[in-house]
Scaffold this active site. Structure first.
Site, mmCIF file in Angstrom:
data_model
loop_
_atom_site.group_PDB
_atom_site.id
_atom_site.type_symbol
_atom_site.label_atom_id
_atom_site.label_comp_id
_atom_site.label_asym_id
_atom_site.label_seq_id
_atom_site.Cartn_x
_atom_site.Cartn_y
_atom_site.Cartn_z
ATOM 1 N N ASP A 88 -81.252 2.748 -15.749
ATOM 2 C CA ASP A 88 -81.910 2.940 -14.531
ATOM 3 C C ASP A 88 -81.573 4.385 -14.039
ATOM 4 O O ASP A 88 -81.011 5.099 -14.387
ATOM 5 C CB ASP A 88 -81.323 1.968 -13.270
ATOM 6 C CG ASP A 88 -82.201 1.904 -11.996
ATOM 7 O OD1 ASP A 88 -83.291 2.360 -12.020
ATOM 8 O OD2 ASP A 88 -81.830 1.157 -10.998
ATOM 9 N N ASP A 123 -88.031 5.985 -8.585
ATOM 10 C CA ASP A 123 -89.269 5.481 -7.997
ATOM 11 C C ASP A 123 -88.417 5.558 -6.244
ATOM 12 O O ASP A 123 -87.283 5.824 -6.144
ATOM 13 C CB ASP A 123 -89.332 4.232 -8.079
ATOM 14 C CG ASP A 123 -88.472 3.528 -8.245
ATOM 15 O OD1 ASP A 123 -87.750 3.444 -9.069
ATOM 16 O OD2 ASP A 123 -88.186 2.143 -7.316
ATOM 17 N N CYS A 273 -69.166 -27.533 -15.898
ATOM 18 C CA CYS A 273 -69.791 -26.631 -16.681
ATOM 19 C C CYS A 273 -69.047 -26.998 -18.288
ATOM 20 O O CYS A 273 -68.040 -27.195 -18.359
ATOM 21 C CB CYS A 273 -69.565 -25.197 -16.517
ATOM 22 S SG CYS A 273 -70.720 -24.015 -17.654
ATOM 23 N N CYS A 275 -69.758 -24.476 -20.708
ATOM 24 C CA CYS A 275 -69.724 -23.228 -21.490
ATOM 25 C C CYS A 275 -68.272 -23.061 -22.144
ATOM 26 O O CYS A 275 -67.354 -23.640 -21.658
ATOM 27 C CB CYS A 275 -70.138 -22.000 -20.440
ATOM 28 S SG CYS A 275 -68.741 -21.521 -19.473
ATOM 29 N N CYS A 278 -65.448 -22.430 -19.507
ATOM 30 C CA CYS A 278 -64.953 -23.332 -18.720
ATOM 31 C C CYS A 278 -64.527 -24.557 -19.626
ATOM 32 O O CYS A 278 -63.559 -25.312 -19.023
ATOM 33 C CB CYS A 278 -66.068 -24.097 -18.146
ATOM 34 S SG CYS A 278 -66.745 -22.707 -16.808
#
Length: 650
Positions: A88, A123, A273, A275, A278
């Site tokens: 960025d 921008d 969860c 994952c 977890c």
């Protein structure tokens, strides 16, 4: 650079090619601040499967140590990551802190110098509260900077960010002007304040307005959108890339992300969860861990959930079930439901990319399902393309088990023996002639028996429209033997043979290829080849030439070469045609697929999944095949298949 692989409407799976490898989109780019590493980039790649990162070139440039290392060894060395890296430019820092002092051209040169795979122009961030005049100035300056930066990119891909605040016309104008420049990626910027305030309806309008102005062959990046609850909707609307630092920011606040929202760790009773982060702990264990370790584990969980939801999205695209996923996810938050309802205002735009047919069934998820492009398309084509049989009596049936011709076979036979009549069923999709009961999405749908009152009202409105336009002198709803007696008394003329096969072919041809296409059945002696097991039409022959094959899965025709020759005599140029350069047309005539870069023109009515006629610039038949893109996409993409050839002279 960017190639379409699979799609479901505007949602798409693409391959993005960069200097440091290829990436499959939709993709999440975790934000990396080199000064604060909650999870290292190496860990993200090796343990979480992260394919691409984004970091801020302004932060690197502002640090003497980081700047020198980046200029000497490249940004990938600074991050310790050998995959693609996007940078960025400092726009968001300028929005937050207001003290970014860097020349717009210099920051682009710097990103190129440190080896960014994708750099970003500096921008002007348009805040939601800006006046229209302020937003217009920001758009003008953003475009000016994009025009100035484009020649400075070197071999780096350059992202031109679409601004325009909450003004759809300014978003579209900005997108159109940036699309005319030598830019390769288009982020949609200025949305973080809207995301933070759950203004998802505004986000939907902004994405659609931007997409309308953007070159469809370029990836679209939704800046600052890193919460999984946003991904399905944004991808449905055509976003390909996402980034956010929320996985780490939320972790520091002990907030855990889920596809349906965010929860504080202290408010959870159990870890639901599954994952890896977890699965190896419990609530009690997690709370008792040292803060730094706890923060890292929550950050890992957040990233796992984000990456997992994008896998769900890609699977939905592959299965053609993205609408179902979005509608189910929208129930997670009223603001998401508001955003879903906004899409009804953009049905015409969304329909242009809607597949002609899908792999699976149309699955009703709620009242909003009635606003899907597939419903609108069926109704629009029924009222503009369908030609009623030459009969004076219409008999209507109530919704029933599919297929309708089988369910009402006894009643149809009783009536047809005594009266020359046509038959229609009142359905969720609108009026369905009995000859279209296998046509997608009619038979391929799962609709509940009890519908919401608002849906019933809209269905009633569609049937009223049909009642005023059907063109039959006599129309009745079937109510049993009394209806038959009434018809016999009112219509004393002898009935004709009810030929459902011929009616089906005529109706499907008109609906699929355009009004008048059904006249193909009059261009010679027609014969049907049927399945011995089901009795359904498999092939259609005209004068013993194989012209069409009917697909059992969606009740539509696969066009054969001889069928295309006949249709070209009926349908005026350029209807259902894809015009290809002469030499590639010869290539297609040998059975090879048509690539987008060779397409010169295409019928605007062609939709992805349509059977199309491939011709050369002289309108000479080369092949027939299945379109994978609509017209705008075929003329924009320089890579990828536009038409998958199914039949050719060779």
């Amino acid at each position: 650079m960017f190639e379409l692989k699979e799609r479901d409407g505007l949602a798409r799976i693409c391959e993005l090619t960069t200097k440091h490898g290829k990436v499959t989109t939709p993709v999440l780019l975790p934000v990396i601040n080199p000064n604060f590493l909650t999870i290292t980039p190496a860990e993200m790649k090796d343990r979480l499967g992260v394919k691409m990162l984004i970091t801020n070139s302004y932060i690197i440039r502002s640090s003497d140590q980081l700047r020198e290392k980046a200029l000497a060894n490249g940004v990938h060395s600074v991050l310790g990551f050998d995959g693609p890296v996007m940078t960025d430019s400092g726009t968001f820092q300028d929005y937050v802190y207001g003290d970014v002092k860097v020349d717009p051209d210099e920051i682009v040169k710097f990103q190129s110098a440190i080896g960014s795979d994708i750099g970003t122009i500096l921008d002007i961030f348009s805040e939601p509260g800006f006046t229209r005049e302020q937003v217009e100035k920001a758009v003008e300056e953003t475009v000016r900077r994009g025009r100035s930066a484009a020649p400075l990119r070197g071999d780096m891909l350059l992202a031109g960010t679409v601004q325009g605040g909450t003004h759809p016309d300014l978003r579209q104008r900005c997108a159109e002007e940036l699309s005319a420049l030598d830019l390769q990626v288009h982020p949609i910027g200025g949305v973080v304040p809207l995301l933070e305030n759950y203004r998802f309806a505004d986000i939907a309008n902004i994405i659609i307005a931007s997409k309308k102005g953007l070159n469809p062959s370029r990836p679209v990046h939704l800046f600052g959108a890193g919460h999984p609850m946003v991904f399905p909707l944004a991808v449905l609307l055509g976003c390909d890339m996402f980034d956010s630092a929320s996985y780490a920011k939320y972790a520091r606040e002990e907030r855990m992300m889920f596809p349906t929202g965010t929860k504080f760790l202290r408010d959870l009773h159990d870890l639901t969860c599954h994952c890896p982060a977890c699965s190896r702990t419990s609530i009690k264990d997690l709370i008792e861990r040292p803060r730094e370790e706890r923060t890292k584990m929550i950050a890992e969980h957040n990233l796992h959930v984000c990456l997992g939801e994008l896998r769900n999205v890609r699977n939905a695209i592959h299965e053609n079930s993205i609408w179902e996923l979005v509608e189910m996810r929208a129930r997670a938050h009223p603001a998401l439901l508001d955003a879903l309802k906004v899409l009804a205002k953009h049905k015409d735009y969304l329909e242009r990319s809607e597949p002609a047919t899908r792999k699976g069934a149309f699955f009703y998820c709620g009242p909003e399902s009635y606003d899907r492009p597939a419903v609108q398309r069926y109704q629009e084509r029924y009222f503009t393309r369908y030609r009623k049989p030459n009969t004076k009596v219409l008999v209507g049936f109530e919704e029933a088990e599919k297929t309708y011709a089988k369910t009402y076979a006894k009643e149809i036979s009783q009536i047809a023996e005594k009266v020359d009549a046509s038959f229609v069923v009142s359905t969720f999709f609108g009026p369905v002639p009995i000859e279209l009961d296998e046509y997608y999405p009619i038979a391929q749908s799962l609709i509940p028996n009890e519908l919401d009152a608002c849906v019933k009202d809209r269905m009633h409105g569609t049937m009223e429209r049909h009642a005023h336009s059907h063109g039959y002198p006599l129309a009745v709803m079937w109510e049993g033997e009394e209806t038959l007696k009434f018809l016999v008394e009112m219509v004393p003329s002898a009935p004709r043979k009810f030929d459902l096969d011929m009616l089906k072919c005529r109706a499907v041809l008109d609906m699929q290829f355009g009004k008048g296409a059904g006249d193909l059945m009059d261009m010679g002696e027609a014969r049907f080849v049927k399945s011995e097991r089901t009795g359904k039409i498999k092939n259609v022959l005209i004068d013993e030439k194989h012209v069409l094959s009917m697909r059992a899965r969606d009740g539509r025709f696969t066009l054969k070469l001889e069928g295309a020759r006949l249709l070209m005599k009926i349908l005026p140029n350029p209807h259902m045609r894809v015009v290809v350069e002469d030499e590639p047309a010869e290539f297609a005539a040998k059975g090879n697929n048509v690539f987008a870069k060779f397409v010169r023109e295409c019928d605007p009515d062609v939709r992805p999944g349509d059977d199309v006629i491939v011709v050369n610039t002289k309108n000479e038949l080369a092949a027939v095949g299945r379109a994978l893109m609509n017209r705008e996409e075929m003329l924009a993409f320089k890579r990828g298949i536009a038409v998958r050839v199914k039949d050719s002279p060779d």
